[in-house]
Design a protein around this motif. Structure first.
Motif, PDB file in Angstrom:
ATOM      1  N   ALA A  88     -19.961  28.973 -19.302  1.00 47.42           N
ATOM      2  CA  ALA A  88     -18.524  28.374 -19.470  1.00 47.42           C
ATOM      3  C   ALA A  88     -18.249  29.337 -20.687  1.00 47.42           C
ATOM      4  CB  ALA A  88     -18.728  27.125 -19.926  1.00 47.42           C
ATOM      5  N   GLU A  89     -18.670  30.327 -21.206  1.00 50.10           N
ATOM      6  CA  GLU A  89     -18.476  31.167 -22.222  1.00 50.10           C
ATOM      7  C   GLU A  89     -16.911  31.991 -21.892  1.00 50.10           C
ATOM      8  OE1 GLU A  89     -19.618  34.414 -25.442  1.00 50.10           O
ATOM      9  OE2 GLU A  89     -20.776  34.022 -23.919  1.00 50.10           O
ATOM     10  N   THR A 138     -23.267  30.680 -22.572  1.00 55.36           N
ATOM     11  CA  THR A 138     -23.411  29.979 -21.476  1.00 55.36           C
ATOM     12  C   THR A 138     -22.367  30.323 -20.130  1.00 55.36           C
ATOM     13  OG1 THR A 138     -21.681  28.270 -21.755  1.00 55.36           O
ATOM     14  CG2 THR A 138     -23.776  27.892 -22.951  1.00 55.36           C
ATOM     15  N   SER A 193     -19.846  26.636 -25.828  1.00 51.24           N
ATOM     16  CA  SER A 193     -19.965  27.188 -24.700  1.00 51.24           C
ATOM     17  C   SER A 193     -20.473  28.706 -24.744  1.00 51.24           C
ATOM     18  CB  SER A 193     -18.623  27.071 -23.833  1.00 51.24           C
ATOM     19  OG  SER A 193     -17.559  27.801 -24.455  1.00 51.24           O
ATOM     20  N   LYS A 194     -20.646  29.156 -25.990  1.00 52.06           N
ATOM     21  CA  LYS A 194     -21.002  30.490 -26.215  1.00 52.06           C
ATOM     22  C   LYS A 194     -22.569  30.590 -25.489  1.00 52.06           C
ATOM     23  CE  LYS A 194     -21.524  34.111 -29.802  1.00 52.06           C
ATOM     24  NZ  LYS A 194     -21.214  34.638 -30.879  1.00 52.06           N
ATOM     25  N   PHE A 241     -15.233  23.285 -28.185  1.00 53.44           N
ATOM     26  CA  PHE A 241     -15.699  23.865 -26.947  1.00 53.44           C
ATOM     27  C   PHE A 241     -16.209  25.304 -26.828  1.00 53.44           C
ATOM     28  CE2 PHE A 241     -14.648  25.544 -22.489  1.00 53.44           C
ATOM     29  CZ  PHE A 241     -15.289  24.817 -21.564  1.00 53.44           C
TER      30      PHE A 241
END
Length: 91
Positions: A28-29, A26, A23-24, A19
């Protein structure tokens, strides 16, 4: 939080690592992924009992019978999602 049944064969640490990688770069990072592992619950037709197992062996832990029904342990669901700020725009 993600709930995962014991029969799904998920490694929570590996899932959190993946995850973080996907998620990097983005929105969500840096988000945290919480994984709750759920036991396998079986109904035994031989002894009539309902019991939970920590492993994925499909035998009644009380009498050893193979004559069982899986009640839970196959789940894979998002239980909760917490979002700060106005990240998502539905317009």
């Amino acid at each position: 939080m993600i709930k995962v049944g014991g029969l799904c064969k998920v490694n929570p640490e590996l899932m959190a690592f993946i995850f973080a990688a996907v998620s990097k770069d983005t929105p969500a990072e840096g988000a945290l992924l919480s994984v709750m592992m759920l036991p396998v619950t079986l109904r035994c037709y031989s002894c009539g009992k309902i019991s939970a197992r920590e492993d994925s062996e499909l035998l009644c832990p009380l009498c050893g019978s193979k004559n069982v029904q899986i009640i839970s342990g196959q789940e894979l669901s998002i239980e909760a999602l917490e979002v700060e700020g106005n990240i998502f725009n539905h317009e």
